[in-house]
Design an enzyme around this catalytic site. Structure first.
Site, PDB file in Angstrom:
ATOM      1  N   SER A 133       0.877  -1.175   0.000  1.00 28.91           N
ATOM      2  CA  SER A 133       0.000   0.000   0.000  1.00 28.91           C
ATOM      3  C   SER A 133       0.910   1.219   0.000  1.00 28.91           C
ATOM      4  O   SER A 133       2.061   1.134   0.443  1.00 28.91           O
ATOM      5  CB  SER A 133      -0.855  -0.008   1.276  1.00 28.91           C
ATOM      6  OG  SER A 133      -1.375   1.273   1.531  1.00 28.91           O
ATOM      7  N   TYR A 146      -1.607  -0.174  10.599  1.00 30.45           N
ATOM      8  CA  TYR A 146      -1.625  -0.574   9.177  1.00 30.45           C
ATOM      9  C   TYR A 146      -0.348  -0.103   8.481  1.00 30.45           C
ATOM     10  O   TYR A 146       0.308  -0.881   7.776  1.00 30.45           O
ATOM     11  CB  TYR A 146      -2.861   0.043   8.514  1.00 30.45           C
ATOM     12  CG  TYR A 146      -3.064  -0.360   7.064  1.00 30.45           C
ATOM     13  CD1 TYR A 146      -3.574  -1.616   6.735  1.00 30.45           C
ATOM     14  CD2 TYR A 146      -2.773   0.525   6.036  1.00 30.45           C
ATOM     15  CE1 TYR A 146      -3.776  -1.977   5.399  1.00 30.45           C
ATOM     16  CE2 TYR A 146      -2.981   0.177   4.702  1.00 30.45           C
ATOM     17  CZ  TYR A 146      -3.479  -1.079   4.395  1.00 30.45           C
ATOM     18  OH  TYR A 146      -3.676  -1.429   3.082  1.00 30.45           O
ATOM     19  N   LYS A 150       2.597  -2.474   6.657  1.00 30.38           N
ATOM     20  CA  LYS A 150       2.987  -2.420   5.247  1.00 30.38           C
ATOM     21  C   LYS A 150       4.464  -2.034   5.119  1.00 30.38           C
ATOM     22  O   LYS A 150       5.154  -2.525   4.227  1.00 30.38           O
ATOM     23  CB  LYS A 150       2.078  -1.454   4.478  1.00 30.38           C
ATOM     24  CG  LYS A 150       0.604  -1.903   4.433  1.00 30.38           C
ATOM     25  CD  LYS A 150       0.416  -3.234   3.691  1.00 30.38           C
ATOM     26  CE  LYS A 150      -1.045  -3.649   3.579  1.00 30.38           C
ATOM     27  NZ  LYS A 150      -1.247  -4.900   2.826  1.00 30.38           N
TER      28      LYS A 150
HETATM   29  P1  NAP Z   1     -11.042  -6.566   1.777  1.00 31.08           P
HETATM   30  O1  NAP Z   1     -12.097  -6.270   0.791  1.00 31.08           O
HETATM   31  O2  NAP Z   1     -11.269  -6.240   3.208  1.00 31.08           O
HETATM   32  O3  NAP Z   1     -10.608  -8.107   1.623  1.00 31.08           O
HETATM   33  C1  NAP Z   1      -9.656  -8.652   2.494  1.00 31.08           C
HETATM   34  C2  NAP Z   1      -9.402 -10.080   2.100  1.00 31.08           C
HETATM   35  O4  NAP Z   1      -8.444 -10.627   3.037  1.00 31.08           O
HETATM   36  C3  NAP Z   1     -10.635 -10.949   2.153  1.00 31.08           C
HETATM   37  O5  NAP Z   1     -10.632 -11.841   1.075  1.00 31.08           O
HETATM   38  C4  NAP Z   1     -10.477 -11.690   3.478  1.00 31.08           C
HETATM   39  O6  NAP Z   1     -11.042 -12.987   3.441  1.00 31.08           O
HETATM   40  C5  NAP Z   1      -8.977 -11.832   3.573  1.00 31.08           C
HETATM   41  N1  NAP Z   1      -8.555 -12.015   4.968  1.00 31.08           N
HETATM   42  C6  NAP Z   1      -8.488 -11.082   5.938  1.00 31.08           C
HETATM   43  N2  NAP Z   1      -8.121 -11.666   7.099  1.00 31.08           N
HETATM   44  C7  NAP Z   1      -7.957 -12.992   6.852  1.00 31.08           C
HETATM   45  C8  NAP Z   1      -7.606 -14.109   7.642  1.00 31.08           C
HETATM   46  N3  NAP Z   1      -7.336 -14.011   8.968  1.00 31.08           N
HETATM   47  N4  NAP Z   1      -7.530 -15.324   7.064  1.00 31.08           N
HETATM   48  C9  NAP Z   1      -7.832 -15.447   5.753  1.00 31.08           C
HETATM   49  N5  NAP Z   1      -8.172 -14.433   4.941  1.00 31.08           N
HETATM   50  C10 NAP Z   1      -8.243 -13.218   5.489  1.00 31.08           C
HETATM   51  O7  NAP Z   1      -9.674  -5.799   1.408  1.00 31.08           O
HETATM   52  P2  NAP Z   1      -9.106  -5.275   0.008  1.00 31.08           P
HETATM   53  O8  NAP Z   1      -9.407  -3.832  -0.076  1.00 31.08           O
HETATM   54  O9  NAP Z   1      -9.504  -6.189  -1.077  1.00 31.08           O
HETATM   55  O10 NAP Z   1      -7.541  -5.391   0.309  1.00 31.08           O
HETATM   56  C11 NAP Z   1      -6.753  -6.448  -0.182  1.00 31.08           C
HETATM   57  C12 NAP Z   1      -5.285  -6.069   0.029  1.00 31.08           C
HETATM   58  O11 NAP Z   1      -5.018  -4.835  -0.632  1.00 31.08           O
HETATM   59  C13 NAP Z   1      -4.901  -5.876   1.480  1.00 31.08           C
HETATM   60  O12 NAP Z   1      -3.603  -6.370   1.713  1.00 31.08           O
HETATM   61  C14 NAP Z   1      -4.914  -4.365   1.630  1.00 31.08           C
HETATM   62  O13 NAP Z   1      -4.059  -3.917   2.664  1.00 31.08           O
HETATM   63  C15 NAP Z   1      -4.407  -3.943   0.274  1.00 31.08           C
HETATM   64  N6  NAP Z   1      -4.747  -2.584  -0.104  1.00 31.08           N
HETATM   65  C16 NAP Z   1      -6.049  -2.196  -0.114  1.00 31.08           C
HETATM   66  C17 NAP Z   1      -6.353  -0.881  -0.436  1.00 31.08           C
HETATM   67  C18 NAP Z   1      -7.771  -0.386  -0.415  1.00 31.08           C
HETATM   68  O14 NAP Z   1      -7.944   0.846  -0.377  1.00 31.08           O
HETATM   69  N7  NAP Z   1      -8.773  -1.236  -0.446  1.00 31.08           N
HETATM   70  C19 NAP Z   1      -5.333   0.016  -0.791  1.00 31.08           C
HETATM   71  C20 NAP Z   1      -4.020  -0.435  -0.786  1.00 31.08           C
HETATM   72  C21 NAP Z   1      -3.740  -1.739  -0.449  1.00 31.08           C
HETATM   73  P3  NAP Z   1     -12.520 -13.313   4.048  1.00 31.08           P
HETATM   74  O15 NAP Z   1     -13.386 -12.144   3.728  1.00 31.08           O
HETATM   75  O16 NAP Z   1     -12.929 -14.541   3.304  1.00 31.08           O
HETATM   76  O17 NAP Z   1     -12.322 -13.502   5.491  1.00 31.08           O
END
Ligand code: NAP
Length: 230
Positions: A133, A146, A150
């Site tokens: 991120s 967070y 990262k």
């Molecule tokens: P999200 O919609 O909250 O999805 C998170 C995913 O991680 C889900 O599939 C969830 O699985 C899984 N997860 C979380 N805890 C877990 C655990 N204990 N065991 C197994 N699976 C787990 O988040 P996202 O926005 O798609 O983010 C995905 C990645 O991108 C993350 O690393 C985040 O830091 C990064 N990121 C996101 C953004 C943003 O603005 N969204 C920006 C930069 C980077 P379940 O739902 O099946 O539990």
């Protein structure tokens, strides 16, 4: 058949990466906890001609990581995408030990153990992708745990990149700004998803990096919305 493991593929960025990677000749191992959502990701991937398998495991514990590694099996793995992540946002003095531990476990430890336990199944030309991120480099008040996670993951994976280089395993770090996913739904504040990256654009960047010829190392890709950070 190329085999790809994507953690956190039940929704959001992970699902978008899975769908974009999907094509005939690929087996996508889609990891998450939510069975119903994983089944939907599998259906979307299957519609694009790939073989999809749902691997359900909680990777906040070493036992869960070992279960996942066992489900991945002994066959070669071409791409490992460390995408699963959590964000606990709020004033630092209100961060609970449980939130802190979960952040360490999912955002830092899980990628480390997965790389350590799976790299022997990865041949030259394969790739590890870590979804970091802009928070790895940027200070955001209320996001301290967070940002810490990262930054730590960046230090870890930059070192692993050099350790895995002699084996021909490419380590690629992706640094998105805010992306329009459900992650934001539980974060206090007013957020405009219109001014966030579509998760499909992050997927596009991942696919660009992994599909370079095996001898091409893309170190990192940063991407965001033209309007800048939220
Ligand atoms: P999200 O919609 O909250 O999805 C998170 C995913 O991680 C889900 O599939 C969830 O699985 C899984 N997860 C979380 N805890 C877990 C655990 N204990 N065991 C197994 N699976 C787990 O988040 P996202 O926005 O798609 O983010 C995905 C990645 O991108 C993350 O690393 C985040 O830091 C990064 N990121 C996101 C953004 C943003 O603005 N969204 C920006 C930069 C980077 P379940 O739902 O099946 O539990």
């Amino acid at each position: 058949m190329e085999r790809c493991l994507i953690t956190g593929a039940s929704r959001g960025v992970g699902r978008a990466i899975a769908v974009r990677l999907a094509r005939e000749g690929r087996i996508l191992l889609l990891h998450g906890r939510d069975r119903k959502a994983l089944d939907e990701s599998c259906r979307m991937v299957h519609d694009k001609g790939a073989v999809a398998m749902a691997l359900q495991a909680d990777i906040s514990t070493l036992a869960g990581i070992e279960e996942l590694v066992a489900m991945v099996g002994q066959d070669d793995l071409n791409f490992l995408v460390n995408n699963a992540g959590v964000a606990h946002v709020g004033p630092f003095e209100q961060t609970t030990p449980k939130q802190w531990q979960e952040t360490l476990a999912v955002n830092i430890s899980a990628p480390f153990w997965l790389i350590q336990k799976l790299y022997l199944r990865m041949k030259p030309g394969s790739a590890v992708v870590n979804i970091l991120s802009v928070a790895a480099h940027t200070a955001f008040p209320r996001w301290s745990s967070y940002c810490m996670s990262k930054s730590a993951l960046e230090g870890l994976t930059r070192s692993l990149r050099e350790e895995l280089r002699p084996r021909g395993i490419r380590v690629i770090n992706v640094y998105p700004q805010a992306a329009a996913t459900a992650l934001w739904d539980k974060i206090e504040g007013t957020w405009s998803k219109d001014k966030m990256l579509p998760p499909e654009e992050i997927a596009e960047a991942v696919v660009y990096a992994v599909e370079r010829p095996g001898q091409v190392q893309v170190d990192s890709i940063s991407l965001g919305h033209i309007e800048g950070n939220q």
